[in-house]
Write a protein that holds these residues in place. Structure first.
Motif, PDB file in Angstrom:
ATOM      1  N   UNK B  33       0.349  10.793   0.988  1.00 51.93           N
ATOM      2  CA  UNK B  33       0.199  10.107   2.267  1.00 51.93           C
ATOM      3  C   UNK B  33      -0.777   9.024   2.091  1.00 51.93           C
ATOM      4  N   UNK B  34      -1.688   9.085   1.053  1.00 52.80           N
ATOM      5  CA  UNK B  34      -2.591   7.921   0.764  1.00 52.80           C
ATOM      6  C   UNK B  34      -2.002   6.778   0.275  1.00 52.80           C
ATOM      7  N   UNK B  35      -0.907   6.768  -0.409  1.00 59.38           N
ATOM      8  CA  UNK B  35      -0.185   5.789  -0.900  1.00 59.38           C
ATOM      9  C   UNK B  35       0.622   5.207   0.451  1.00 59.38           C
ATOM     10  N   UNK B  36       1.344   5.949   1.177  1.00 53.62           N
ATOM     11  CA  UNK B  36       2.096   5.392   2.234  1.00 53.62           C
ATOM     12  C   UNK B  36       1.092   4.648   3.141  1.00 53.62           C
ATOM     13  N   UNK B  37      -0.132   5.286   3.448  1.00 52.86           N
ATOM     14  CA  UNK B  37      -1.008   4.259   4.242  1.00 52.86           C
ATOM     15  C   UNK B  37      -1.869   3.431   3.695  1.00 52.86           C
ATOM     16  N   UNK B  38      -1.551   3.352   2.489  1.00 52.97           N
ATOM     17  CA  UNK B  38      -2.645   2.184   1.744  1.00 52.97           C
ATOM     18  C   UNK B  38      -2.095   0.908   2.090  1.00 52.97           C
ATOM     19  N   UNK B  39      -2.838  -0.047   2.514  1.00 53.94           N
ATOM     20  CA  UNK B  39      -2.837  -1.380   3.073  1.00 53.94           C
ATOM     21  C   UNK B  39      -3.277  -2.662   2.293  1.00 53.94           C
ATOM     22  N   UNK B  40      -4.371  -2.256   1.636  1.00 54.83           N
ATOM     23  CA  UNK B  40      -5.480  -3.364   1.143  1.00 54.83           C
ATOM     24  C   UNK B  40      -5.252  -3.257  -0.419  1.00 54.83           C
ATOM     25  N   UNK B  41      -5.754  -4.250  -1.156  1.00 55.45           N
ATOM     26  CA  UNK B  41      -5.873  -4.300  -2.582  1.00 55.45           C
ATOM     27  C   UNK B  41      -6.817  -3.330  -2.928  1.00 55.45           C
ATOM     28  N   UNK B  42      -7.776  -3.095  -1.938  1.00 54.13           N
ATOM     29  CA  UNK B  42      -8.859  -1.971  -2.677  1.00 54.13           C
ATOM     30  C   UNK B  42      -8.300  -0.690  -2.391  1.00 54.13           C
ATOM     31  N   UNK B  43      -7.256  -0.638  -1.285  1.00 52.75           N
ATOM     32  CA  UNK B  43      -6.640   0.800  -1.319  1.00 52.75           C
ATOM     33  C   UNK B  43      -5.766   1.229  -2.580  1.00 52.75           C
ATOM     34  N   UNK B  44      -5.025  -0.057  -2.917  1.00 55.94           N
ATOM     35  CA  UNK B  44      -4.344   0.369  -3.861  1.00 55.94           C
ATOM     36  C   UNK B  44      -4.946   0.447  -5.470  1.00 55.94           C
TER      37      UNK B  44
END
Ligand SMILES: Nc1ncnc2c1ncn2[C@@H]1O[C@H](COP(=O)(O)OP(=O)(O)OP(=O)(O)O)[C@@H](O)[C@H]1O
Ligand SMILES: [Mg+2]
Lengths: 287, 264
Positions: B33-44
């Motif tokens: 879920x985290x991967x799918x909702x990641x949207x920013x460089x920080x997220x990744x």
């Protein structure tokens, strides 16, 4: 065709943190016509060793040489290995699959280039060695035989190839005394006919009676090796080894402990009988 | 059990191996879920950090952990190119016929490819560190609530676990049979299809026989021990989760919640 093993090691699952170093630095030479026994506790690497000898596993390190040639080499002709080395696993009956006994026994000869007549005569001979009446059995389904018969048919399938080197993994486990005796008699006959025999077994009585040389494995290494008699004689001084003495040897020890003065080196029942006869002065034959 | 089952599970004694499979399964879902909702460089960055920690703690060699995703590079490249070329944006950098390359398209390509690769690496980390039997058991216990809508989850779980239980045994037996037939001179390579199919008979027949023999033995043993269908079984209370399991769950939960927060 002697088999030589040079600095042989084998590791299962080498990538895992739980990899098993099943064999470590084994050196061994088995000459033509020898009868070699391999013993050692469960997990000591016996089955791994014989599978390497038969080229069914590829060494992690070291080499297996058949007639001086590395059997794992890229340019080695595996069909020589298959024709020379036969292996009988613990439950050979599970490898049967053909519709008739004769076809199953002939399976190993498919790529041998022999013609139909030669194949049939080999199959007949192999089945007869295993104590079958060829004319009665050859058209039956191997899957409908009894467990013991299946096992003999499966061994016939290995014998039909007429390998110069025969490897057995625990062949007498699960056989009744009569079956064990006739199996060992058969093996002895093959050995007398010049076949090299390599036999893994936990049965010290069988090994002491029939083998010429013994290899004792422990933790994947050779702990003890030599002529059968010498190895058994050394066993009492190696009590860390989990290998038992033969029954006759144990009886001799018990008699000696009760003050009977017996000669050294009693390993087999024949040794014991001979020593007792000499001791008790009876010339009569045992019943 | 001697053989590593699918050739994928690698036994080990790291803390990741030791986690409860149920916790790992939920963690997997949370991280996906985290991967799918990641949207920013920080997220990744956060997800990459978490993955690195998992791989380090699990003592997984890099080529095993990342290898499967790496070997998919032709597939990943195709995904990238499709995304980059066909993404319709208002300000293309370059256009020809139906192809438009735009910054947004390239970004979209990178985004999708990264997601697929990360999902593969994370799932792979689960199967590398968890015995298949454990995974099925965990699945069985997580589907328990489906009983409420009338699905016989106990029977389903029983069937799955018996089937899975026999895979290693049968693989071991198949391995033995294969070795025995090779030693007898069997050859499994042939050019003609019918020949090829035929050359597998020496394997297939004994393996089927072995499977039926095992099934017979098991049925007898289960009957002898009084098994009459899962329905009447006293429910087995699964072992409770332990502290490390809860810790792992908390971490993964935090990671996926942070993703949502980072979106803004
Ligand atoms: N396929 C396999 N995968 C992983 N480990 C294995 C495998 N086969 C054997 N081993 C391990 O390698 C070691 C040696 O096994 P091996 O089968 O050679 O022992 P063995 O002396 O034949 O034992 P036994 O007397 O029980 O037949 C053991 O620790 C065993 O667990
Ligand atoms: Mg063994």
């Amino acid at each position: 065709m002697p088999i030589e093993v040079e600095n042989l090691s084998y590791t299962y699952m080498p990538e895992s943190t739980q990899s098993v170093a099943a064999l470590q630095g084994i050196n061994l030479r088995i000459a033509d016509g020898e009868f070699v026994g391999i013993m050692g506790r469960t997990g000591s690497g016996k089955s791994t060793l014989i599978q390497l000898l038969a080229g069914l596993l590829t060494p992690t390190r070291g080499r297996v040489l058949l007639d001086g040639r590395d059997i794992a080499a890229k340019d080695y002709d595996r069909s020589i290995l298959r024709r020379t080395v036969g292996i009988v696993f613990q439950y050979p009956e599970y490898q049967l699959f053909e519709t008739t006994v004769a076809k199953d026994v002939a399976f190993g000869l498919k790529h041998s280039g022999l013609n139909h007549v030669e194949v049939t005569s080999r199959v007949r001979k192999a089945l007869e060695i295993m104590g079958f009446d060829y004319d009665k059995i050859h058209n039956q389904s191997p899957l409908a035989l009894s467990g013991g018969e299946k096992r003999r048919v499966a061994i016939a399938g290995v014998l039909a190839v007429q390998p110069k080197i025969l490897i057995f993994d625990e062949p007498v486990a699960g056989l009744d005394p009569q079956g064990r005796y006739s199996f060992m008699q058969l093996t002895a006959r093959l050995h007398q006919g010049g076949t090299t025999i390599i036999m893994v077994s936990h049965n010290t009585d069988v090994l002491s009676e029939y083998t010429e040389r013994l290899v004792v494995l422990e933790h994947g290494q050779i702990a003890l090796e030599g002529l059968t008699k010498d190895v058994f004689m050394q066993l009492p001084t190696h009590d860390h080894l989990p290998v038992a003495m033969s029954t006759a040897q144990e009886i001799a020890y018990m008699l000696a402990a009760r003050g009977m003065n017996l000669p050294q080196g009693i390993i087999t029942y024949d040794d014991l009988l001979f020593a007792l006869k000499a001791k008790l002065g009876g010339g009569e034959e045992a019943p | 059990m001697k053989q590593p089952l699918t050739g994928r599970f690698i036994p080990g004694d790291s803390p990741v191996h030791a986690l409860d499979a149920r916790a790992k399964l939920i963690c997997l879902i949370l991280l996906l879920a985290a991967v799918v909702s990641a949207g920013t460089v920080y997220g990744y960055g956060l997800i990459l950090a978490v993955i690195s920690v998992i791989l380090l703690v699990a003592e997984l060699p890099l080529h095993l952990a990342v290898g499967p995703a790496w070997r998919m590079w032709p597939f990943l490249s195709v995904i990238f190119i499709m995304n980059a070329l066909f993404f319709t944006a208002t300000d293309p950098l370059w256009s020809w016929w139906i192809f438009h390359i735009s910054l947004a398209g390239v970004q979209q390509g990178i985004h999708v490819v990264t997601n697929v690769a990360l999902i593969m690496i994370i799932s792979n980390a689960l199967t590398l560190t968890t015995a298949p039997l454990e995974i099925t058991k965990a699945l069985a216990s997580l589907i328990k609530p489906l009983r409420l809508i009338g699905i016989p989850t106990d029977d389903v779980a029983m069937i799955i676990s018996v089937a899975i239980r026999f895979v290693p045994t049968l693989l071991e037996e198949a391995d033995m049979i294969k070795k025995a037939q090779i030693a007898r001179g069997a050859r499994f390579e042939s050019k003609r299809l019918t020949e090829k199919a035929k050359s597998y008979l020496p394997l297939i027949v004994p393996i089927f026989i072995a499977a039926f023999r095992r099934a017979d033995e098991l049925a007898l043993a289960m009957e002898a021990r009084g098994y009459h269908g899962a329905g009447r079984r006293t429910p087995q209370r699964p072992a409770p989760l332990r502290l490390p399991d809860y810790a792992a769950l908390m971490v993964c939960m935090t990671v996926s919640i942070l993703q949502l927060a980072l979106l803004r």
